[in-house]
Motif scaffolding. Structure first.
Motif, PDB file in Angstrom:
ATOM      1  N   GLY A  24      86.294  32.543 -40.591  1.00  0.00           N
ATOM      2  CA  GLY A  24      85.510  33.635 -40.033  1.00  0.00           C
ATOM      3  C   GLY A  24      86.319  34.366 -38.984  1.00  0.00           C
ATOM      4  N   GLY A  25      85.743  35.388 -38.408  1.00  0.00           N
ATOM      5  CA  GLY A  25      86.440  36.147 -37.379  1.00  0.00           C
ATOM      6  C   GLY A  25      85.522  37.155 -36.730  1.00  0.00           C
ATOM      7  N   GLY A  26      86.040  37.801 -35.690  1.00  0.00           N
ATOM      8  CA  GLY A  26      85.230  38.786 -35.002  1.00  0.00           C
ATOM      9  C   GLY A  26      85.944  39.440 -33.844  1.00  0.00           C
ATOM     10  N   LEU A  27      85.183  40.136 -33.034  1.00  0.00           N
ATOM     11  CA  LEU A  27      85.694  40.918 -31.905  1.00  0.00           C
ATOM     12  C   LEU A  27      85.180  40.350 -30.587  1.00  0.00           C
ATOM     13  N   ILE A  28      85.956  40.560 -29.527  1.00  0.00           N
ATOM     14  CA  ILE A  28      85.621  40.058 -28.191  1.00  0.00           C
ATOM     15  C   ILE A  28      85.666  41.214 -27.202  1.00  0.00           C
ATOM     16  N   LEU A  29      84.643  41.318 -26.354  1.00  0.00           N
ATOM     17  CA  LEU A  29      84.635  42.313 -25.281  1.00  0.00           C
ATOM     18  C   LEU A  29      83.894  41.736 -24.089  1.00  0.00           C
ATOM     19  N   GLY A  30      84.518  41.806 -22.906  1.00  0.00           N
ATOM     20  CA  GLY A  30      83.864  41.255 -21.722  1.00  0.00           C
ATOM     21  C   GLY A  30      84.632  41.554 -20.453  1.00  0.00           C
ATOM     22  N   ILE A  31      84.341  40.765 -19.423  1.00  0.00           N
ATOM     23  CA  ILE A  31      85.000  40.928 -18.129  1.00  0.00           C
ATOM     24  C   ILE A  31      85.574  39.594 -17.677  1.00  0.00           C
ATOM     25  N   SER A  32      86.655  39.672 -16.922  1.00  0.00           N
ATOM     26  CA  SER A  32      87.233  38.500 -16.279  1.00  0.00           C
ATOM     27  C   SER A  32      87.053  38.647 -14.768  1.00  0.00           C
ATOM     28  N   GLY A  43      87.873  33.139  -3.583  1.00  0.00           N
ATOM     29  CA  GLY A  43      86.766  33.768  -4.293  1.00  0.00           C
ATOM     30  C   GLY A  43      87.213  34.541  -5.522  1.00  0.00           C
ATOM     31  N   PHE A  44      86.329  34.568  -6.520  1.00  0.00           N
ATOM     32  CA  PHE A  44      86.602  35.308  -7.758  1.00  0.00           C
ATOM     33  C   PHE A  44      86.235  36.774  -7.544  1.00  0.00           C
ATOM     34  N   ASN A  45      87.051  37.456  -6.729  1.00  0.00           N
ATOM     35  CA  ASN A  45      86.716  38.810  -6.276  1.00  0.00           C
ATOM     36  C   ASN A  45      87.306  39.921  -7.130  1.00  0.00           C
ATOM     37  N   LYS A  46      88.229  39.590  -8.028  1.00  0.00           N
ATOM     38  CA  LYS A  46      88.862  40.638  -8.822  1.00  0.00           C
ATOM     39  C   LYS A  46      88.240  40.664 -10.213  1.00  0.00           C
ATOM     40  N   ALA A  47      87.719  41.815 -10.624  1.00  0.00           N
ATOM     41  CA  ALA A  47      87.138  41.986 -11.955  1.00  0.00           C
ATOM     42  C   ALA A  47      88.110  42.748 -12.838  1.00  0.00           C
ATOM     43  N   GLY A  48      88.189  42.337 -14.103  1.00  0.00           N
ATOM     44  CA  GLY A  48      89.105  42.991 -15.023  1.00  0.00           C
ATOM     45  C   GLY A  48      88.559  43.028 -16.438  1.00  0.00           C
ATOM     46  N   LEU A  49      89.294  43.658 -17.307  1.00  0.00           N
ATOM     47  CA  LEU A  49      88.901  43.815 -18.699  1.00  0.00           C
ATOM     48  C   LEU A  49      89.347  42.614 -19.520  1.00  0.00           C
ATOM     49  N   LEU A  50      88.505  42.223 -20.467  1.00  0.00           N
ATOM     50  CA  LEU A  50      88.828  41.195 -21.455  1.00  0.00           C
ATOM     51  C   LEU A  50      88.432  41.740 -22.823  1.00  0.00           C
ATOM     52  N   ASN A 188      96.712  30.934 -11.539  1.00  0.00           N
ATOM     53  CA  ASN A 188      95.569  31.762 -11.922  1.00  0.00           C
ATOM     54  C   ASN A 188      94.328  30.902 -12.137  1.00  0.00           C
ATOM     55  N   SER A 189      93.189  31.382 -11.640  1.00  0.00           N
ATOM     56  CA  SER A 189      91.879  30.808 -11.964  1.00  0.00           C
ATOM     57  C   SER A 189      91.008  31.948 -12.480  1.00  0.00           C
ATOM     58  N   VAL A 190      90.321  31.709 -13.612  1.00  0.00           N
ATOM     59  CA  VAL A 190      89.559  32.776 -14.268  1.00  0.00           C
ATOM     60  C   VAL A 190      88.179  32.274 -14.649  1.00  0.00           C
ATOM     61  N   LEU A 191      87.165  33.070 -14.319  1.00  0.00           N
ATOM     62  CA  LEU A 191      85.802  32.866 -14.801  1.00  0.00           C
ATOM     63  C   LEU A 191      85.455  34.118 -15.597  1.00  0.00           C
ATOM     64  N   SER A 192      85.260  33.951 -16.918  1.00  0.00           N
ATOM     65  CA  SER A 192      85.054  35.120 -17.775  1.00  0.00           C
ATOM     66  C   SER A 192      83.700  35.076 -18.464  1.00  0.00           C
ATOM     67  N   PHE A 193      83.206  36.280 -18.791  1.00  0.00           N
ATOM     68  CA  PHE A 193      81.944  36.452 -19.512  1.00  0.00           C
ATOM     69  C   PHE A 193      82.194  37.501 -20.591  1.00  0.00           C
ATOM     70  N   SER A 194      81.885  37.160 -21.839  1.00  0.00           N
ATOM     71  CA  SER A 194      82.184  38.091 -22.916  1.00  0.00           C
ATOM     72  C   SER A 194      81.175  37.964 -24.051  1.00  0.00           C
ATOM     73  N   LEU A 195      81.112  39.026 -24.857  1.00  0.00           N
ATOM     74  CA  LEU A 195      80.325  39.033 -26.077  1.00  0.00           C
ATOM     75  C   LEU A 195      81.284  38.881 -27.264  1.00  0.00           C
TER      76      LEU A 195
END
Length: 199
Positions: A24-32, A43-50, A188-195
């Protein structure tokens, strides 16, 4: 002979089709949301594109292996730069996570794996903007980390993914060059949220 050949061809086609159905496969879009340990900021103060895509292989009813390729922005942000004069960090990577996913229930899956990221751009920022690369320490071109995450299935095609990851090798040395036991530099430490959208 022709009949036997037709039967073998049919069996081979069914076998290929069965294996193909496991992929299977798909697409990912979210924020880091990110931070860099060892940069005097917290603190996780920097937001970026994922953003990117994934392919997966169903191993069993509950187990799946997945590989992703994403563009991700990492680094740190200092909202009090005018007060403490600490610079922050902007990083961009192409990242390739490889993970194992366990389907705990109809709507929840747990994941864990390793990721390798390749540096696209990197710079420090002060109150005037980007700092010249001649006056900063070089970042390593590769960032290797581990992560764990959670999937929530909104429906059969749309998944909400949350993930926390951390470098296991430093992204660059401390300003002083000092090391102590496992602390070899900045990480690097990353907390990400994506669809994740299943195609």
């Amino acid at each position: 002979m022709k009949k036997k050949f037709a039967i073998l061809l049919c069996c081979g086609f069914l076998s290929i089709s069965t294996h193909a159905q496991n992929f299977g496969g798909g697409l990912i879009l979210g924020i880091s949301t990110t931070q860099v340990s060892g940069d005097n900021l917290g603190g996780f103060n920097k937001a970026g594109l994922l953003a990117g895509g994934f392919i997966d292989l169903q191993l069993s009813n509950t187990l799946k292996i997945q590989m992703e390729m994403t563009f991700i922005q990492k680094g740190s942000n200092n909202p009090k730069m005018n007060e403490n004069n600490y610079s922050d960090i902007s990083l961009s990577y192409v990242e390739i996570p490889l993970l194992l996913k366990y389907q705990q229930s109809r709507t929840i899956a747990i994941e864990g794996g390793i990721e390798t990221a390749f540096l696209i751009s990197a710079f420090d920022n002060d109150i005037y903007g980007q700092i010249s690369s001649n006056s900063t320490r070089e970042f390593n071109t590769t960032d290797i980390g581990v992560f764990i995450g959670l999937d929530y299935f909104i429906n059969t095609r749309l998944i909400l993914n949350s993930r926390i990851s951390n470098s296991i090798l430093p992204i660059r040395a401390h300003a002083s060059g000092a090391t102590f036991q496992l602390n070899k530099g900045q990480y690097n430490s990353v907390l990400s949220f994506s669809l994740h959208y299943i195609l």
